[in-house]
Design a protein around this motif. Structure first.
Motif, PDB file in Angstrom:
ATOM      1  N   ARG A  98       0.821  -1.212   0.000  1.00  0.00           N
ATOM      2  CA  ARG A  98       0.000   0.000   0.000  1.00  0.00           C
ATOM      3  C   ARG A  98       0.856   1.264   0.000  1.00  0.00           C
ATOM      4  O   ARG A  98       0.480   2.268  -0.602  1.00  0.00           O
ATOM      5  N   ARG A  99       2.004   1.217   0.658  1.00  0.00           N
ATOM      6  CA  ARG A  99       2.916   2.361   0.571  1.00  0.00           C
ATOM      7  C   ARG A  99       3.404   2.541  -0.871  1.00  0.00           C
ATOM      8  O   ARG A  99       3.523   3.665  -1.365  1.00  0.00           O
ATOM      9  N   ALA A 100       3.693   1.426  -1.528  1.00  0.00           N
ATOM     10  CA  ALA A 100       4.148   1.500  -2.917  1.00  0.00           C
ATOM     11  C   ALA A 100       3.032   1.992  -3.833  1.00  0.00           C
ATOM     12  O   ALA A 100       3.257   2.832  -4.717  1.00  0.00           O
ATOM     13  N   ALA A 101       1.817   1.486  -3.635  1.00  0.00           N
ATOM     14  CA  ALA A 101       0.686   1.907  -4.462  1.00  0.00           C
ATOM     15  C   ALA A 101       0.421   3.401  -4.319  1.00  0.00           C
ATOM     16  O   ALA A 101       0.035   4.072  -5.277  1.00  0.00           O
ATOM     17  N   HIS A 102       0.628   3.927  -3.135  1.00  0.00           N
ATOM     18  CA  HIS A 102       0.414   5.356  -2.893  1.00  0.00           C
ATOM     19  C   HIS A 102       1.289   6.199  -3.819  1.00  0.00           C
ATOM     20  O   HIS A 102       0.832   7.221  -4.358  1.00  0.00           O
TER      21      HIS A 102
ATOM     22  N   ARG B 195      -8.404  -2.368  -8.355  1.00  0.00           N
ATOM     23  CA  ARG B 195      -8.474  -2.906  -6.985  1.00  0.00           C
ATOM     24  C   ARG B 195      -8.168  -1.820  -5.960  1.00  0.00           C
ATOM     25  O   ARG B 195      -8.839  -1.717  -4.928  1.00  0.00           O
ATOM     26  N   HIS B 196      -7.173  -0.995  -6.244  1.00  0.00           N
ATOM     27  CA  HIS B 196      -6.778   0.033  -5.283  1.00  0.00           C
ATOM     28  C   HIS B 196      -7.728   1.220  -5.276  1.00  0.00           C
ATOM     29  O   HIS B 196      -7.628   2.094  -4.410  1.00  0.00           O
ATOM     30  N   ALA B 197      -8.655   1.290  -6.224  1.00  0.00           N
ATOM     31  CA  ALA B 197      -9.634   2.375  -6.250  1.00  0.00           C
ATOM     32  C   ALA B 197     -10.832   2.108  -5.351  1.00  0.00           C
ATOM     33  O   ALA B 197     -11.640   3.011  -5.101  1.00  0.00           O
ATOM     34  N   ASP B 198     -10.962   0.872  -4.871  1.00  0.00           N
ATOM     35  CA  ASP B 198     -12.042   0.556  -3.942  1.00  0.00           C
ATOM     36  C   ASP B 198     -11.971   1.500  -2.736  1.00  0.00           C
ATOM     37  O   ASP B 198     -10.882   1.752  -2.205  1.00  0.00           O
TER      38      ASP B 198
ATOM     39  N   ARG C 252      -8.642   2.541  -0.576  1.00  0.00           N
ATOM     40  CA  ARG C 252      -8.110   3.909  -0.517  1.00  0.00           C
ATOM     41  C   ARG C 252      -7.998   4.394   0.922  1.00  0.00           C
ATOM     42  O   ARG C 252      -7.010   5.030   1.304  1.00  0.00           O
ATOM     43  N   ALA C 253      -9.002   4.082   1.734  1.00  0.00           N
ATOM     44  CA  ALA C 253      -8.973   4.516   3.133  1.00  0.00           C
ATOM     45  C   ALA C 253      -7.822   3.844   3.888  1.00  0.00           C
ATOM     46  O   ALA C 253      -7.111   4.488   4.672  1.00  0.00           O
ATOM     47  N   PHE C 254      -7.651   2.547   3.651  1.00  0.00           N
ATOM     48  CA  PHE C 254      -6.576   1.826   4.328  1.00  0.00           C
ATOM     49  C   PHE C 254      -5.219   2.360   3.874  1.00  0.00           C
ATOM     50  O   PHE C 254      -4.306   2.564   4.682  1.00  0.00           O
ATOM     51  N   ARG C 255      -5.084   2.626   2.574  1.00  0.00           N
ATOM     52  CA  ARG C 255      -3.834   3.161   2.044  1.00  0.00           C
ATOM     53  C   ARG C 255      -3.540   4.527   2.656  1.00  0.00           C
ATOM     54  O   ARG C 255      -2.394   4.822   3.027  1.00  0.00           O
TER      55      ARG C 255
ATOM     56  N   ALA D 184      -8.359  10.528   1.385  1.00  0.00           N
ATOM     57  CA  ALA D 184      -8.599  10.924   2.766  1.00  0.00           C
ATOM     58  C   ALA D 184      -9.130   9.720   3.532  1.00  0.00           C
ATOM     59  O   ALA D 184      -9.490   8.690   2.950  1.00  0.00           O
ATOM     60  N   LEU D 185      -9.180   9.881   4.845  1.00  0.00           N
ATOM     61  CA  LEU D 185      -9.775   8.859   5.694  1.00  0.00           C
ATOM     62  C   LEU D 185     -11.259   9.134   5.872  1.00  0.00           C
ATOM     63  O   LEU D 185     -11.681  10.298   5.879  1.00  0.00           O
ATOM     64  N   PRO D 186     -12.085   8.099   6.047  1.00  0.00           N
ATOM     65  CA  PRO D 186     -13.469   8.338   6.455  1.00  0.00           C
ATOM     66  C   PRO D 186     -13.481   9.065   7.800  1.00  0.00           C
ATOM     67  O   PRO D 186     -12.554   8.909   8.599  1.00  0.00           O
TER      68      PRO D 186
END
Length: 273
Positions: A9-13, A41-44, A48-51, A258-260
């Motif tokens: 997830r750090r890499a995807a960011h 997959r990463h657009a879910d 996104r929130a977890f990332r 952003a985070l929820p």
């Protein structure tokens, strides 16, 4: 498995989000050719929130480390380091970095570094530690750590998997360090502070990590965490919820990362003064 998921997830960011909250040029090379930032997959929204949380907690820890170094800290201890790459990006020439993790995890990471042709930094010391057989204090001492020097600690993605005695013993050790020492960590909120929707989300997540052999064990109310930190002996503390994390790191972004507003956990920092 959790270390690999966090690193992915750090890499995807870096690939999918702009601007980057955490500028980590080693994140993608470390994972090698097996890594693919699947935009679908990463657009879910959950992904996104977890990332966002993953990169925000690392950025928060490193921001606090910078404050500590400016105040005189000369050592940085990364507890449960996993695939953290700060030591490769360390901008502080006089800062010694100690990575603490299970021996097998560290060997796996060192193998990945070699495969990626990323040299191990000269000021990095690996501290292989099996907590069932050695204490953190003993492990650090054997690694050349100086307990009489101001030190900053990060402890990311670890606390929910601990027992309460293990959590408290680590806080007690750090609170006894010299003035200027501190720690940043994240923790999971107890069900009393979660909405029914978030309780269901956590139950689903807990089932997945338990199936991977890493069950959640430890949860706190915000007030309870404050009491834990004060009881350990820390004089100054800070806790950030999702809204405060967004204000600090995700304001005015064109990509909407952003985070929820409601989150499953918080970030915390405590200082020895």
């Amino acid at each position: 498995m959790t270390a690999l998921a966090v690193a992915s997830r750090r890499a995807a960011h870096l690939i999918l989000d702009s601007p980057a909250i955490l500028d980590d040029p080693f994140a993608v090379p470390l994972l090698g050719t097996a890594f693919h930032a699947d935009p679908v997959r990463h657009a879910d929204p959950r992904a996104r929130a977890f990332r966002a949380f993953i990169v925000a907690r690392s950025r928060y820890a490193e921001d606090n480390l910078a404050f500590a170094v400016a105040a005189g800290a000369t050592q940085y201890v990364v507890l449960g380091a996993g695939l953290d790459t700060f030591a490769c990006r360390n901008p502080f020439p006089n800062l010694a970095v100690f990575e603490v993790d299970f021996p097998a995890t560290q060997e796996w990471k060192r193998g990945m570094l070699r495969s990626a042709a990323i040299p191990e930094p000269a000021n990095l010391t690996f501290v292989p530690l099996d907590f069932e057989h050695r204490t953190l204090k003993d492990g650090l001492a054997e690694g050349g750590f100086h307990a009489n020097l101001p030190t900053f600690f990060s402890w990311l993605g670890v606390v929910p998997y601990l027992t309460l005695p293990a959590f408290r013993s680590t806080l007690d050790l750090i609170a006894a360090m010299p003035v200027g020492s501190g720690i940043t960590f994240d923790y999971a909120l107890s069900d009393e502070e979660l909405s029914p929707t978030l309780q269901r989300a956590r139950k689903s997540l807990a089932a997945r990590v338990a199936a991977a052999g890493e069950p959640f064990r430890l949860f706190f109310r915000s007030e309870q965490m404050e009491n834990e930190l004060r009881s350990a002996g820390f004089q100054r503390t800070e806790q950030l919820d999702s809204i405060e994390i967004n204000q600090r790191y995700f304001s005015n972004r064109s990509d909407g990362l952003a985070l929820p507003e409601e989150g499953l956990g918080k970030l915390a920092t405590a200082w020895v003064e």
